[in-house]
Design a protein around this motif. Structure first.
Motif, PDB file in Angstrom:
ATOM      1  N   LEU A  80      74.347 -50.930 -45.936  1.00 53.54           N
ATOM      2  CA  LEU A  80      72.904 -50.674 -45.980  1.00 53.54           C
ATOM      3  C   LEU A  80      72.136 -51.580 -45.023  1.00 53.54           C
ATOM      4  N   ASP A  81      72.868 -52.387 -44.258  1.00 55.27           N
ATOM      5  CA  ASP A  81      72.284 -53.328 -43.298  1.00 55.27           C
ATOM      6  C   ASP A  81      71.230 -54.220 -43.964  1.00 55.27           C
ATOM      7  N   LEU A  82      71.602 -54.773 -45.112  1.00 55.22           N
ATOM      8  CA  LEU A  82      70.719 -55.680 -45.838  1.00 55.22           C
ATOM      9  C   LEU A  82      70.990 -57.110 -45.392  1.00 55.22           C
ATOM     10  N   THR A  83      69.946 -57.819 -45.038  1.00 61.13           N
ATOM     11  CA  THR A  83      70.086 -59.211 -44.616  1.00 61.13           C
ATOM     12  C   THR A  83      69.100 -60.080 -45.400  1.00 61.13           C
ATOM     13  N   ASP A  84      69.337 -61.384 -45.376  1.00 58.51           N
ATOM     14  CA  ASP A  84      68.506 -62.336 -46.112  1.00 58.51           C
ATOM     15  C   ASP A  84      68.383 -61.913 -47.576  1.00 58.51           C
ATOM     16  N   VAL A  85      69.486 -61.457 -48.136  1.00 58.42           N
ATOM     17  CA  VAL A  85      69.513 -60.869 -49.480  1.00 58.42           C
ATOM     18  C   VAL A  85      69.357 -61.947 -50.555  1.00 58.42           C
TER      19      VAL A  85
ATOM     20  N   ILE B 253      63.108 -64.566 -59.845  1.00 65.65           N
ATOM     21  CA  ILE B 253      63.690 -63.947 -58.647  1.00 65.65           C
ATOM     22  C   ILE B 253      62.644 -63.837 -57.546  1.00 65.65           C
ATOM     23  N   ALA B 254      61.450 -63.343 -57.904  1.00 68.09           N
ATOM     24  CA  ALA B 254      60.386 -63.218 -56.914  1.00 68.09           C
ATOM     25  C   ALA B 254      59.954 -64.597 -56.424  1.00 68.09           C
ATOM     26  N   GLY B 255      59.965 -65.563 -57.329  1.00 66.97           N
ATOM     27  CA  GLY B 255      59.516 -66.903 -56.977  1.00 66.97           C
ATOM     28  C   GLY B 255      60.411 -67.613 -55.997  1.00 66.97           C
ATOM     29  N   ILE B 256      61.728 -67.476 -56.145  1.00 65.57           N
ATOM     30  CA  ILE B 256      62.637 -68.166 -55.222  1.00 65.57           C
ATOM     31  C   ILE B 256      62.548 -67.550 -53.828  1.00 65.57           C
ATOM     32  N   ALA B 257      62.328 -66.246 -53.762  1.00 63.70           N
ATOM     33  CA  ALA B 257      62.176 -65.597 -52.452  1.00 63.70           C
ATOM     34  C   ALA B 257      60.898 -66.066 -51.779  1.00 63.70           C
ATOM     35  N   ALA B 258      59.807 -66.167 -52.546  1.00 63.51           N
ATOM     36  CA  ALA B 258      58.530 -66.595 -51.983  1.00 63.51           C
ATOM     37  C   ALA B 258      58.582 -68.039 -51.518  1.00 63.51           C
ATOM     38  N   SER B 259      59.205 -68.901 -52.345  1.00 62.87           N
ATOM     39  CA  SER B 259      59.251 -70.315 -52.005  1.00 62.87           C
ATOM     40  C   SER B 259      60.118 -70.574 -50.782  1.00 62.87           C
ATOM     41  N   SER B 260      61.244 -69.849 -50.669  1.00 67.29           N
ATOM     42  CA  SER B 260      62.113 -70.045 -49.508  1.00 67.29           C
ATOM     43  C   SER B 260      61.459 -69.529 -48.241  1.00 67.29           C
TER      44      SER B 260
ATOM     45  N   LYS C 101      55.899 -55.831 -58.122  1.00 65.45           N
ATOM     46  CA  LYS C 101      55.518 -56.962 -57.271  1.00 65.45           C
ATOM     47  C   LYS C 101      55.733 -56.649 -55.787  1.00 65.45           C
ATOM     48  N   GLY C 102      56.216 -55.434 -55.497  1.00 66.18           N
ATOM     49  CA  GLY C 102      56.451 -55.048 -54.114  1.00 66.18           C
ATOM     50  C   GLY C 102      57.807 -55.432 -53.577  1.00 66.18           C
ATOM     51  N   VAL C 103      58.761 -55.723 -54.469  1.00 63.66           N
ATOM     52  CA  VAL C 103      60.103 -56.156 -54.067  1.00 63.66           C
ATOM     53  C   VAL C 103      61.077 -54.987 -54.177  1.00 63.66           C
ATOM     54  N   ARG C 104      61.835 -54.740 -53.143  1.00 65.19           N
ATOM     55  CA  ARG C 104      62.852 -53.693 -53.125  1.00 65.19           C
ATOM     56  C   ARG C 104      64.154 -54.260 -53.689  1.00 65.19           C
TER      57      ARG C 104
ATOM     58  N   PRO D 158      59.335 -50.586 -52.963  1.00 67.02           N
ATOM     59  CA  PRO D 158      58.972 -49.951 -51.693  1.00 67.02           C
ATOM     60  C   PRO D 158      60.010 -50.172 -50.598  1.00 67.02           C
ATOM     61  N   GLU D 159      60.308 -49.115 -49.858  1.00 68.54           N
ATOM     62  CA  GLU D 159      61.284 -49.212 -48.771  1.00 68.54           C
ATOM     63  C   GLU D 159      60.807 -50.130 -47.654  1.00 68.54           C
ATOM     64  N   ASP D 160      59.503 -50.267 -47.499  1.00 65.93           N
ATOM     65  CA  ASP D 160      58.960 -51.101 -46.427  1.00 65.93           C
ATOM     66  C   ASP D 160      58.539 -52.477 -46.935  1.00 65.93           C
ATOM     67  N   SER D 161      59.148 -52.929 -48.004  1.00 66.12           N
ATOM     68  CA  SER D 161      58.784 -54.221 -48.588  1.00 66.12           C
ATOM     69  C   SER D 161      58.946 -55.348 -47.574  1.00 66.12           C
ATOM     70  N   ALA D 162      58.005 -56.281 -47.582  1.00 62.02           N
ATOM     71  CA  ALA D 162      58.086 -57.457 -46.714  1.00 62.02           C
ATOM     72  C   ALA D 162      58.913 -58.565 -47.355  1.00 62.02           C
ATOM     73  N   SER D 163      59.256 -58.393 -48.628  1.00 66.52           N
ATOM     74  CA  SER D 163      60.050 -59.395 -49.335  1.00 66.52           C
ATOM     75  C   SER D 163      61.532 -59.173 -49.070  1.00 66.52           C
ATOM     76  N   PRO D 164      62.343 -60.214 -49.147  1.00 68.33           N
ATOM     77  CA  PRO D 164      63.789 -60.045 -48.982  1.00 68.33           C
ATOM     78  C   PRO D 164      64.349 -59.090 -50.042  1.00 68.33           C
ATOM     79  N   PRO D 165      65.321 -58.266 -49.682  1.00 65.01           N
ATOM     80  CA  PRO D 165      65.894 -57.338 -50.656  1.00 65.01           C
ATOM     81  C   PRO D 165      66.686 -58.078 -51.728  1.00 65.01           C
ATOM     82  N   VAL D 166      66.694 -57.509 -52.909  1.00 63.08           N
ATOM     83  CA  VAL D 166      67.431 -58.057 -54.048  1.00 63.08           C
ATOM     84  C   VAL D 166      68.598 -57.128 -54.345  1.00 63.08           C
TER      85      VAL D 166
END
Length: 283
Positions: free
Chosen positions: A88-93, A272-279, A49-52, A18-26
């Motif tokens: 693409l102005d991606l941050t917290d990648v 990948i999803a886990g490290i983003a969630a934990s951080s 999992k909702g990760v872009r 999803p483009e509006d994902s609340a998770s950090p982009p990968v």
């Protein structure tokens, strides 16, 4: 596939999730003579999992759009990765690398880590293992465009392509259409061969070894997801790399070889999803 023009040339990429994902982009970084389709299974699982995520085709021999005049050194390709994040102005990648791509991720965080929040590396080059045996011998045969084309001819045959002399050491199994697509650009496009040969000519294990002395300066979380059945990038190399980051997490994936995204896509997507969630929880 979407396209974006960067300072070094045009890059195609697949976006998933999803483009509006609340998770950090990968953002994924593949290796030499492979394209972004390596990550398709992982990207689809992350999307569920909702990760872009973004899987670009980096100019490493399987790209379809040549990049004449681009800096094709490992440091130069790392700058191309950083330019993609900026465009693409991606941050917290969450930057994810495999094989040669793992080395390029190390160059990227050494060059400018401002847009990179965390790092996930699967089996990859590290220190002066760039590339490992037997690929250090094979790459010597591919450093000149005409020799590259000649030496890739046997790869037209599926049996050879999936043998230990081709991709066979790198995963338990391959989609023949996918592996054929990986070699097709270098077989048919002289400009792509030139791009690939220029990269191989610039690979210097001493330079990557020097980069390793500064990996501890990266302040984001780092997780190494390592296939234990890999004959090229053995677990001992992964544990040593984890230590160079100042104690990164080291996660073993039993039975997986170099191409963890193919051998264990669910396990890798979970990590990948886990490290983003934990951080995010720790922030």
């Amino acid at each position: 596939m979407e396209m974006i023009d960067l300072p070094h040339g045009t890059v195609s990429y697949r976006a998933a999730g999803p483009e509006d994902s609340a998770s950090p982009p990968v953002v994924f970084v593949h290796g030499f003579l492979v394209d972004g389709s390596l990550w398709s299974g992982v990207a689809d699982l992350l999307a569920a999992k909702g990760v872009r995520s973004y899987a670009p085709q980096w100019p490493l021999g399987s790209h379809r759009v040549p990049v004449p005049g681009a800096d094709q050194s490992p440091r130069g390709v790392a700058r191309q990765i950083l330019a993609f994040l900026e465009a693409l102005d991606l941050t917290d990648v969450t930057l994810v690398g495999n094989d040669t791509g793992g080395a390029l991720c190390q160059y990227a965080v050494d060059t400018d880590a401002s847009r990179i929040g965390r790092l996930v590396l699967t089996n990859c080059d590290a220190f002066d293992t760039f590339p490992p045996f037997p690929f250090n011998v094979i790459f010597q045969l591919l450093k000149e465009p005409r020799r590259l084309r000649f030496n890739l001819q046997p790869m037209r045959l599926r049996a050879f392509r999936h043998s230990p002399l081709g991709f066979g050491l790198l995963a338990r199994g391959f989609d023949p259409a996918q592996s054929r697509a990986w070699i097709e650009p270098a077989l048919t496009d002289a400009a792509v061969r030139t791009d690939a040969a220029r990269f191989l000519q610039a690979v210097d294990p001493r330079e990557l070894n020097d980069v390793s002395t500064r990996l501890g300066a990266f302040r984001g979380p780092v997780r190494l997801v390592w296939g234990t059945a890999d004959r090229a990038f053995k677990p001992a190399l992964g544990r040593r790399l984890a230590a160079a980051f100042g104690g990164a997490e080291f996660v073993e994936i039993p039975g997986a070889r170099t191409f963890v995204p193919l051998d264990a896509p669910q396990a890798l997507a979970d990590q990948i999803a886990g490290i983003a969630a934990s951080s995010k929880e720790q922030a």
